[in-house]
Design a protein around this motif. Structure first.
Motif, PDB file in Angstrom:
ATOM      1  N   THR A 362      16.140   4.289  -0.836  1.00 44.03           N
ATOM      2  CA  THR A 362      14.992   3.406  -1.254  1.00 44.03           C
ATOM      3  C   THR A 362      15.332   2.673  -3.010  1.00 44.03           C
ATOM      4  OG1 THR A 362      13.315   4.418   0.107  1.00 44.03           O
ATOM      5  CG2 THR A 362      12.413   3.154  -1.630  1.00 44.03           C
ATOM      6  N   PRO A 363      15.429   1.617  -2.728  1.00 44.01           N
ATOM      7  CA  PRO A 363      15.751   0.915  -4.324  1.00 44.01           C
ATOM      8  C   PRO A 363      14.690   1.289  -5.192  1.00 44.01           C
ATOM      9  CG  PRO A 363      16.134  -0.702  -2.384  1.00 44.01           C
ATOM     10  CD  PRO A 363      15.302   0.368  -1.888  1.00 44.01           C
ATOM     11  N   LEU A 364      15.111   1.507  -6.486  1.00 43.42           N
ATOM     12  CA  LEU A 364      14.090   1.768  -7.605  1.00 43.42           C
ATOM     13  C   LEU A 364      13.643   0.307  -8.165  1.00 43.42           C
ATOM     14  CD1 LEU A 364      12.669   4.038  -9.618  1.00 43.42           C
ATOM     15  CD2 LEU A 364      14.948   3.482 -11.086  1.00 43.42           C
ATOM     16  N   GLN A 365      12.294   0.543  -8.315  1.00 45.74           N
ATOM     17  CA  GLN A 365      11.659  -0.719  -9.003  1.00 45.74           C
ATOM     18  C   GLN A 365      11.868  -0.432 -10.247  1.00 45.74           C
ATOM     19  OE1 GLN A 365       7.791  -1.785  -7.633  1.00 45.74           O
ATOM     20  NE2 GLN A 365       8.438  -2.365  -5.614  1.00 45.74           N
ATOM     21  N   THR A 366      12.699  -0.944 -11.199  1.00 45.25           N
ATOM     22  CA  THR A 366      12.728  -0.642 -12.608  1.00 45.25           C
ATOM     23  C   THR A 366      11.690  -1.442 -13.535  1.00 45.25           C
ATOM     24  OG1 THR A 366      14.470  -2.487 -12.921  1.00 45.25           O
ATOM     25  CG2 THR A 366      15.278  -0.336 -12.149  1.00 45.25           C
ATOM     26  N   TRP A 372      19.018  -0.074 -10.616  1.00 45.50           N
ATOM     27  CA  TRP A 372      19.863   1.332 -10.394  1.00 45.50           C
ATOM     28  C   TRP A 372      20.827   1.361  -9.264  1.00 45.50           C
ATOM     29  CZ3 TRP A 372      19.093   5.395  -6.850  1.00 45.50           C
ATOM     30  CH2 TRP A 372      19.743   6.571  -7.009  1.00 45.50           C
ATOM     31  N   VAL A 373      21.876   1.902  -9.573  1.00 45.62           N
ATOM     32  CA  VAL A 373      23.025   2.081  -8.706  1.00 45.62           C
ATOM     33  C   VAL A 373      23.596   3.427  -8.972  1.00 45.62           C
ATOM     34  CG1 VAL A 373      25.473   1.500  -7.923  1.00 45.62           C
ATOM     35  CG2 VAL A 373      23.558  -0.234  -8.664  1.00 45.62           C
ATOM     36  N   PRO A 374      23.456   4.475  -7.731  1.00 44.77           N
ATOM     37  CA  PRO A 374      23.902   5.813  -8.083  1.00 44.77           C
ATOM     38  C   PRO A 374      25.235   5.896  -8.228  1.00 44.77           C
ATOM     39  CG  PRO A 374      23.622   5.207  -5.615  1.00 44.77           C
ATOM     40  CD  PRO A 374      23.038   3.862  -6.437  1.00 44.77           C
ATOM     41  N   VAL A 388      23.699  10.364  -5.718  1.00 40.78           N
ATOM     42  CA  VAL A 388      22.339  10.600  -6.344  1.00 40.78           C
ATOM     43  C   VAL A 388      21.370   9.927  -5.401  1.00 40.78           C
ATOM     44  CG1 VAL A 388      20.617  10.490  -8.029  1.00 40.78           C
ATOM     45  CG2 VAL A 388      22.850  11.187  -8.540  1.00 40.78           C
ATOM     46  N   ALA A 389      20.511  10.675  -4.718  1.00 38.56           N
ATOM     47  CA  ALA A 389      19.382   9.891  -3.859  1.00 38.56           C
ATOM     48  C   ALA A 389      18.072   9.795  -4.559  1.00 38.56           C
ATOM     49  CB  ALA A 389      19.512  10.639  -2.711  1.00 38.56           C
ATOM     50  N   HIS A 390      17.314   8.725  -4.322  1.00 37.67           N
ATOM     51  CA  HIS A 390      16.123   8.335  -4.899  1.00 37.67           C
ATOM     52  C   HIS A 390      15.097   9.199  -3.825  1.00 37.67           C
ATOM     53  CE1 HIS A 390      12.863   5.137  -6.042  1.00 37.67           C
ATOM     54  NE2 HIS A 390      12.697   6.344  -6.782  1.00 37.67           N
ATOM     55  N   ALA A 391      14.616  10.236  -4.403  1.00 40.56           N
ATOM     56  CA  ALA A 391      13.626  11.180  -3.428  1.00 40.56           C
ATOM     57  C   ALA A 391      12.249  10.727  -3.795  1.00 40.56           C
ATOM     58  CB  ALA A 391      13.879  12.395  -4.127  1.00 40.56           C
ATOM     59  N   THR A 392      11.539  10.998  -2.731  1.00 39.42           N
ATOM     60  CA  THR A 392       9.951  10.563  -2.784  1.00 39.42           C
ATOM     61  C   THR A 392       9.223  11.459  -3.717  1.00 39.42           C
ATOM     62  OG1 THR A 392       9.642  12.103  -0.890  1.00 39.42           O
ATOM     63  CG2 THR A 392       9.829   9.994  -0.436  1.00 39.42           C
ATOM     64  N   SER A 393       7.810  11.180  -4.184  1.00 40.73           N
ATOM     65  CA  SER A 393       7.113  11.896  -5.034  1.00 40.73           C
ATOM     66  C   SER A 393       6.503  12.999  -4.378  1.00 40.73           C
ATOM     67  CB  SER A 393       6.213  11.091  -5.745  1.00 40.73           C
ATOM     68  OG  SER A 393       6.903  10.307  -6.637  1.00 40.73           O
ATOM     69  N   PRO A 394       6.455  14.203  -4.779  1.00 41.69           N
ATOM     70  CA  PRO A 394       5.610  15.422  -3.976  1.00 41.69           C
ATOM     71  C   PRO A 394       4.369  14.835  -3.674  1.00 41.69           C
ATOM     72  CG  PRO A 394       7.189  16.083  -5.762  1.00 41.69           C
ATOM     73  CD  PRO A 394       7.161  14.919  -5.990  1.00 41.69           C
ATOM     74  N   GLY A 395       3.790  14.207  -4.861  1.00 43.82           N
ATOM     75  CA  GLY A 395       2.139  13.654  -4.444  1.00 43.82           C
ATOM     76  C   GLY A 395       1.857  12.328  -4.045  1.00 43.82           C
ATOM     77  N   VAL A 399       6.937   4.718  -3.129  1.00 40.23           N
ATOM     78  CA  VAL A 399       8.437   5.315  -2.811  1.00 40.23           C
ATOM     79  C   VAL A 399       9.301   4.644  -3.974  1.00 40.23           C
ATOM     80  CG1 VAL A 399      10.351   5.897  -1.481  1.00 40.23           C
ATOM     81  CG2 VAL A 399       8.270   6.262  -0.608  1.00 40.23           C
ATOM     82  N   GLU A 400       9.036   3.162  -4.195  1.00 43.45           N
ATOM     83  CA  GLU A 400      10.147   2.392  -4.942  1.00 43.45           C
ATOM     84  C   GLU A 400       9.813   2.813  -6.504  1.00 43.45           C
ATOM     85  OE1 GLU A 400       8.073   1.321  -2.641  1.00 43.45           O
ATOM     86  OE2 GLU A 400       9.307   0.400  -1.014  1.00 43.45           O
ATOM     87  N   GLN A 401       8.652   3.464  -6.816  1.00 44.30           N
ATOM     88  CA  GLN A 401       8.385   3.778  -8.198  1.00 44.30           C
ATOM     89  C   GLN A 401       8.659   5.297  -8.300  1.00 44.30           C
ATOM     90  OE1 GLN A 401       4.565   1.942  -9.272  1.00 44.30           O
ATOM     91  NE2 GLN A 401       5.382   0.012  -9.012  1.00 44.30           N
ATOM     92  N   SER A 402       8.983   6.059  -7.506  1.00 43.09           N
ATOM     93  CA  SER A 402       9.072   7.398  -7.696  1.00 43.09           C
ATOM     94  C   SER A 402      10.153   7.815  -8.755  1.00 43.09           C
ATOM     95  CB  SER A 402       9.614   7.989  -6.261  1.00 43.09           C
ATOM     96  OG  SER A 402      10.129   9.459  -6.371  1.00 43.09           O
ATOM     97  N   PRO A 403       9.771   8.804  -9.606  1.00 46.23           N
ATOM     98  CA  PRO A 403      10.567   9.043 -10.671  1.00 46.23           C
ATOM     99  C   PRO A 403      11.588  10.271 -10.329  1.00 46.23           C
ATOM    100  CG  PRO A 403       8.624  10.180 -11.342  1.00 46.23           C
ATOM    101  CD  PRO A 403       8.418   9.116  -9.566  1.00 46.23           C
ATOM    102  N   ASN A 404      11.625  10.441  -8.850  1.00 48.21           N
ATOM    103  CA  ASN A 404      12.889  11.569  -8.660  1.00 48.21           C
ATOM    104  C   ASN A 404      13.995  10.996  -8.105  1.00 48.21           C
ATOM    105  OD1 ASN A 404      10.404  13.480  -9.356  1.00 48.21           O
ATOM    106  ND2 ASN A 404       9.467  13.096  -7.254  1.00 48.21           N
ATOM    107  N   PHE A 405      15.162  11.891  -8.415  1.00 50.48           N
ATOM    108  CA  PHE A 405      16.322  11.668  -8.051  1.00 50.48           C
ATOM    109  C   PHE A 405      17.029  13.153  -7.681  1.00 50.48           C
ATOM    110  CE2 PHE A 405      14.832   8.242 -10.509  1.00 50.48           C
ATOM    111  CZ  PHE A 405      15.292   7.176  -9.628  1.00 50.48           C
TER     112      PHE A 405
END
Length: 562
Positions: A362-366, A372-374, A388-395, A399-405
């Motif tokens: 899921t591309p990151l909305q910067t 961002w390219v892994p 490196v994968a863009h992970a979902t937020s636990p809360g 998804v596009e704005q998740s800060p988890n990687f």
């Protein structure tokens, strides 16, 4: 009665009409006197009232040439006492040769004692031919302007090395450790005290900086000479003193250029188109190849992947990484990771390239003018990709704005076949991506080590990566170097020390294949990792934790180790 009254009226009307058609009679009262200055003389001229400057010139028998002018302009109506000036304008073109003074460059050299200087390259002045247009009014020069500039010879900068030797402990090195310092390329070989400059033009931009697999050539980019070119791609022979430089006739490379592992003197690259708006380019997301020879011959390009949109945020671009077998090329872009099958025929003019996506991201909305390219690397065995994968937020949330990687591994059993199906002879069989290390940060840049022999006779490798100090703010967070075994165990933070400023995002580099070192010899050279820290080169030993600073000028911004 009516006829008697109409006759005088009719006569008067006809007389007025005829009178209006009669030309005016020029009398002394209808002439005006004006002053005319032309060609150095001034005279008073009488001319009919209502005349223009152009009429005056006709009366005086004067003709204007193409550049001549009058003051006031020729369409101006004249009045009594007007003054008119005829300005004769001529031009000539002259050519002058001027000297272009050479620049003076100082290069810090840590192989020389502090303060010692050495002339590396004498300066040579250049020559320029300038054509000037000179304009004269009534014989007096009123303007000079250049209309054409031709550089006959470019100046050659004077380069002086200034010693800046620092008392760092000498370390033996396998292979060649190349680095950019102040826009120049340097090589360390044998040990950290044995260093020499190999490119001293001062214009390396660091976008591409790759040693060939055998360490005899260096591939690099130089800044463009004008605003229409971002940079140009070059190759330099560095295993002798020939100083051979080859212009590969390729421009505008941001994300990728590298040697083709299976070919000699062949390079693969991807280009962009310069743009005035941020980030300064539009990616082509293409892949091309070019060959060259030591005579300076450069082949026509071979297109492996045509320019394309590159998916979501494709304007930013795509990066690539060669598999150890040199026949597969992994790619990473903002929306995913995949593999290109570049079998030998796929590298030819008429061949095909097969694209196998293996990980959707899921591309990151910067919220900015970057994407961002892994990071992406292969295991030395060629059967696993680390990224490196863009992970979902636990809360929850966007998804596009998740800060988890998460640092992620994708296992590839066998090799990629044309059909993408499983066969006994070897084809692709993808396992579910495994999140090895959660919350590493977006710039983890995992990289496996070369294979190390174990006491059992088997071979294994380690994985180094960067861990964000603030994982949910990893776009701006400092990082620390971490090393773990290939199964994710035995994880340990090595550098920098606790409480010290962190690392800037970068790709760590392992030393080349060990030279006599293994798990029974923890001082083996192959366990060194190279990093850039606060503008200097550092080595970190993955087994002993030993740390060595190699440079002290604070100017290092790119490196490679083969």
């Amino acid at each position: 009665m009516r006829l008697y009254h109409l006759k005088p009226l009719l006569f008067l009307t006809v007389w007025v009409f005829l009178a209006s058609c009669t030309p005016p009679q020029v009398t002394q009262q209808s002439l005006i006197t004006v002053r005319l200055t032309a060609e150095g003389s001034t005279a008073e001229v009488q001319i009919a009232s209502g005349s223009t400057v152009e009429d005056l010139l006709t009366t005086a028998g004067l003709t204007l040439e193409a550049l001549d002018r009058t003051e006031p302009p020729t369409f101006t109506l004249l009045t009594e006492g007007s003054e008119v000036r005829v300005v004769r304008v001529t031009e000539e073109f002259t050519i002058e040769e001027v000297t272009l003074p050479f620049d003076q460059q100082t290069v810090r050299n840590e192989s020389l004692p502090e303060g010692e200087t050495r002339l590396v390259q004498p300066g040579v002045n250049g020559q320029q031919e300038i054509t000037y247009r000179r304009v004269y009014e009534d014989g007096v020069e009123v303007s000079v302007s250049p209309v054409k500039v031709v550089t006959l010879q470019e100046p050659v900068a004077e380069i002086v090395m200034v010693g800046s030797q620092t008392p760092f402990v000498q370390v033996d090195l396998p292979g060649k450790l190349a680095y950019i310092s102040g826009g120049n390329a340097w090589i360390m070989q044998g040990n950290t005290a044995n260093r020499r400059p190999v490119i001293t033009t001062g214009d390396l931009d660091g976008r591409v900086f790759k040693l060939s697999p055998d360490g005899t050539w260096l591939l690099f980019t130089r800044r463009g000479e004008d605003e229409t070119v971002i940079n140009t791609l070059w190759a330099a022979k560095i295993d002798d003193d020939s100083g051979l430089l080859i212009d590969l006739k390729v421009a505008n490379i941001i994300h990728f250029a590298d040697w083709v592992p299976t070919s000699t003197l062949r390079v693969a690259y991807s280009t962009v188109e310069p743009r005035d708006t941020a980030p300064g380019w539009q990616a082509n997301n293409n892949l091309e190849l070019v060959s060259f020879s030591t005579t300076g011959w450069v082949s026509t390009r071979t297109v492996a992947v045509e320019p394309n949109s590159g998916g979501i945020y494709g304007w930013w671009g795509i990066s690539f990484a060669w598999a150890p077998d040199g026949l597969r090329l992994a790619y990473a872009r903002p929306d995913g990771v995949g593999i290109l099958d570049l079998r030998e025929e796929g590298l030819q003019e008429e061949g095909e390239t097969f694209d196998f996506p293996i990980l959707k991201i899921t591309p990151l909305q910067t919220q900015g003018d970057w994407a961002w390219v892994p990071g992406l690397t292969w295991a030395p065995t060629g059967n696993t990709l680390y990224t490196v994968a863009h992970a979902t937020s636990p809360g929850g949330g966007s998804v596009e704005q998740s800060p988890n990687f998460d640092l992620t591994a994708v296992s590839l059993e066998g090799s990629v076949s044309q059909e993408g199906s499983v066969s006994q002879e070897g084809s692709v069989s993808l396992t579910v991506p495994i999140a090895f290390v959660p919350q590493t940060g977006m710039f983890a840049y995992p990289i496996p080590s070369p294979l190390h022999p174990l006491p059992s006779g088997e071979q294994a490798y380690e994985i180094a990566y960067l861990q964000a100090s603030f994982p949910t703010q990893s776009d701006s967070s400092p990082y620390r170097l971490v090393v773990m075994d290939r199964d994710g165990s035995n994880r340990r933070e090595l550098f920098p020390a606790e409480g010290a400023p962190g690392l800037e995002p970068q790709q760590p580099l392992w030393a080349p294949q060990p030279s006599g070192g293994n798990d029974l010899d923890p001082a083996g050279q192959g366990y060194w990792l190279a990093l850039i820290y606060q503008g200097n080169l550092w080595l970190v030993h993955s087994k002993t934790g030993e740390i060595r600073q190699l440079t002290g000028d604070g100017l290092i911004d790119r490196m490679d180790w083969k």
